[in-house]
Design a protein around this motif. Structure first.
Motif, PDB file in Angstrom:
ATOM      1  N   MET A   1       0.837  -1.196   0.000  1.00 37.76           N
ATOM      2  CA  MET A   1       0.000   0.000   0.000  1.00 37.76           C
ATOM      3  C   MET A   1       0.876   1.252   0.000  1.00 37.76           C
ATOM      4  N   ARG A   2       0.455   2.227  -0.735  1.00 37.51           N
ATOM      5  CA  ARG A   2       1.195   3.463  -0.895  1.00 37.51           C
ATOM      6  C   ARG A   2       1.102   4.322   0.370  1.00 37.51           C
ATOM      7  N   LYS A   3       2.202   4.950   0.740  1.00 40.85           N
ATOM      8  CA  LYS A   3       2.218   5.811   1.923  1.00 40.85           C
ATOM      9  C   LYS A   3       1.416   7.085   1.670  1.00 40.85           C
ATOM     10  N   SER A   4       0.738   7.539   2.701  1.00 44.87           N
ATOM     11  CA  SER A   4       0.059   8.831   2.606  1.00 44.87           C
ATOM     12  C   SER A   4       1.119   9.936   2.630  1.00 44.87           C
ATOM     13  N   PHE A   5       0.710  11.132   2.243  1.00 39.90           N
ATOM     14  CA  PHE A   5       1.642  12.256   2.279  1.00 39.90           C
ATOM     15  C   PHE A   5       2.133  12.476   3.704  1.00 39.90           C
ATOM     16  N   TYR A   6       1.238  12.391   4.662  1.00 41.36           N
ATOM     17  CA  TYR A   6       1.615  12.601   6.065  1.00 41.36           C
ATOM     18  C   TYR A   6       2.665  11.585   6.502  1.00 41.36           C
ATOM     19  N   GLU A   7       2.485  10.329   6.145  1.00 38.19           N
ATOM     20  CA  GLU A   7       3.474   9.312   6.514  1.00 38.19           C
ATOM     21  C   GLU A   7       4.840   9.659   5.927  1.00 38.19           C
ATOM     22  N   TYR A   8       4.853  10.119   4.678  1.00 29.20           N
ATOM     23  CA  TYR A   8       6.124  10.536   4.087  1.00 29.20           C
ATOM     24  C   TYR A   8       6.672  11.757   4.822  1.00 29.20           C
ATOM     25  N   ASN A  27       5.847  20.582  12.924  1.00 28.98           N
ATOM     26  CA  ASN A  27       4.572  21.232  13.253  1.00 28.98           C
ATOM     27  C   ASN A  27       3.377  20.385  12.830  1.00 28.98           C
ATOM     28  N   ALA A  28       3.462  19.743  11.680  1.00 28.06           N
ATOM     29  CA  ALA A  28       2.366  18.879  11.224  1.00 28.06           C
ATOM     30  C   ALA A  28       2.163  17.716  12.186  1.00 28.06           C
ATOM     31  N   PHE A  29       3.235  17.246  12.784  1.00 27.13           N
ATOM     32  CA  PHE A  29       3.152  16.156  13.764  1.00 27.13           C
ATOM     33  C   PHE A  29       2.231  16.527  14.930  1.00 27.13           C
ATOM     34  N   PHE A  30       2.278  17.784  15.332  1.00 31.36           N
ATOM     35  CA  PHE A  30       1.465  18.240  16.462  1.00 31.36           C
ATOM     36  C   PHE A  30       0.084  18.755  16.050  1.00 31.36           C
ATOM     37  N   ASP A  31      -0.193  18.798  14.754  1.00 37.50           N
ATOM     38  CA  ASP A  31      -1.472  19.274  14.229  1.00 37.50           C
ATOM     39  C   ASP A  31      -2.466  18.110  14.221  1.00 37.50           C
ATOM     40  N   GLN A  32      -3.338  18.075  15.201  1.00 37.38           N
ATOM     41  CA  GLN A  32      -4.278  16.971  15.360  1.00 37.38           C
ATOM     42  C   GLN A  32      -5.283  16.849  14.213  1.00 37.38           C
ATOM     43  N   SER A  33      -5.497  17.915  13.468  1.00 40.67           N
ATOM     44  CA  SER A  33      -6.478  17.895  12.384  1.00 40.67           C
ATOM     45  C   SER A  33      -5.874  17.641  11.010  1.00 40.67           C
ATOM     46  N   PHE A  34      -4.556  17.514  10.934  1.00 41.33           N
ATOM     47  CA  PHE A  34      -3.901  17.309   9.639  1.00 41.33           C
ATOM     48  C   PHE A  34      -4.500  16.082   8.955  1.00 41.33           C
ATOM     49  N   PRO A  35      -4.804  16.182   7.651  1.00 43.26           N
ATOM     50  CA  PRO A  35      -5.374  15.025   6.931  1.00 43.26           C
ATOM     51  C   PRO A  35      -4.321  13.925   6.731  1.00 43.26           C
ATOM     52  N   LYS A  36      -4.260  13.019   7.681  1.00 42.72           N
ATOM     53  CA  LYS A  36      -3.171  12.041   7.769  1.00 42.72           C
ATOM     54  C   LYS A  36      -3.282  10.864   6.808  1.00 42.72           C
ATOM     55  N   HIS A  37      -4.447  10.579   6.298  1.00 45.35           N
ATOM     56  CA  HIS A  37      -4.631   9.344   5.527  1.00 45.35           C
ATOM     57  C   HIS A  37      -4.884   9.563   4.041  1.00 45.35           C
ATOM     58  N   THR A  38      -4.463  10.701   3.535  1.00 41.75           N
ATOM     59  CA  THR A  38      -4.737  10.976   2.129  1.00 41.75           C
ATOM     60  C   THR A  38      -3.452  11.239   1.351  1.00 41.75           C
ATOM     61  N   SER A  45      -3.561  20.575   0.203  1.00 43.72           N
ATOM     62  CA  SER A  45      -3.263  21.969  -0.074  1.00 43.72           C
ATOM     63  C   SER A  45      -4.340  22.892   0.506  1.00 43.72           C
ATOM     64  N   LYS A  46      -5.583  22.534   0.296  1.00 41.67           N
ATOM     65  CA  LYS A  46      -6.691  23.340   0.837  1.00 41.67           C
ATOM     66  C   LYS A  46      -6.636  23.387   2.363  1.00 41.67           C
ATOM     67  N   TYR A  47      -6.385  22.242   2.969  1.00 45.72           N
ATOM     68  CA  TYR A  47      -6.283  22.199   4.430  1.00 45.72           C
ATOM     69  C   TYR A  47      -5.176  23.138   4.915  1.00 45.72           C
ATOM     70  N   ALA A  52      -3.162  25.959   8.445  1.00 49.58           N
ATOM     71  CA  ALA A  52      -1.793  25.766   8.919  1.00 49.58           C
ATOM     72  C   ALA A  52      -1.054  27.094   9.058  1.00 49.58           C
ATOM     73  N   GLY A  53      -1.339  27.795  10.129  1.00 47.76           N
ATOM     74  CA  GLY A  53      -0.632  29.041  10.402  1.00 47.76           C
ATOM     75  C   GLY A  53       0.853  28.821  10.630  1.00 47.76           C
ATOM     76  N   TYR A  54       1.227  27.590  10.901  1.00 49.01           N
ATOM     77  CA  TYR A  54       2.641  27.265  11.130  1.00 49.01           C
ATOM     78  C   TYR A  54       3.439  27.125   9.839  1.00 49.01           C
ATOM     79  N   LEU A  55       2.768  27.169   8.689  1.00 49.95           N
ATOM     80  CA  LEU A  55       3.454  27.037   7.401  1.00 49.95           C
ATOM     81  C   LEU A  55       3.590  28.432   6.786  1.00 49.95           C
ATOM     82  N   PRO A  56       4.801  29.020   6.819  1.00 45.05           N
ATOM     83  CA  PRO A  56       4.951  30.411   6.382  1.00 45.05           C
ATOM     84  C   PRO A  56       4.704  30.640   4.887  1.00 45.05           C
ATOM     85  N   THR A  57       4.899  29.608   4.063  1.00 43.55           N
ATOM     86  CA  THR A  57       4.661  29.735   2.631  1.00 43.55           C
ATOM     87  C   THR A  57       4.299  28.378   2.045  1.00 43.55           C
TER      88      THR A  57
END
Length: 73
Positions: A1-8, A27-38, A45-47, A52-57
Motif C-alpha cells: 500500500m502506498r504511503k500517505s503524504f503525512y506518513e512521508y 509542526n504537522a506532527f502536532f497538528d491533530q487535524s492534519f489530513p493524515k490518511h490521504t 493543499s486546501k487544508y 496551517a498558520g505554522y506554514l509560512p509559505t
C-alpha cells in the motif's frame, strides 16, 4: 500500500533542525487535524491554506510534495 503524504512527511521530522521542511514536518506532527490518511494534493493543499498558520509559505509544501512524488516512483 502506498504511503500517505503525512506518513512521508514524518520521515522529514527533525526536532533539532531549523530547516523549513523539517519545521513543517515537526509542526504537522502536532497538528491533530492534519489530513493524515490521504495522498490527494488538492485536499492537503486546501487544508494547509486554511488551517496551517505554522506554514509560512505554500512553497514549502510544494517542495515536499515533489519529494513525495519522487519517493513514490
Amino acid at each position: 500500500m502506498r504511503k500517505s503524504f503525512y506518513e512521508y512527511l514524518m520521515t522529514e521530522r527533525n526536532p533539532n533542525s531549523h530547516d523549513e521542511i523539517a519545521e513543517f514536518a515537526n509542526n504537522a506532527f502536532f497538528d491533530q487535524s492534519f489530513p493524515k490518511h490521504t495522498d490527494n494534493f488538492a485536499e492537503i493543499s486546501k487544508y494547509l491554506e486554511e488551517n496551517a498558520g505554522y506554514l509560512p509559505t505554500m512553497t514549502i509544501f510544494d517542495d515536499v510534495w515533489q519529494r513525495y512524488l519522487a519517493y513514490l516512483d
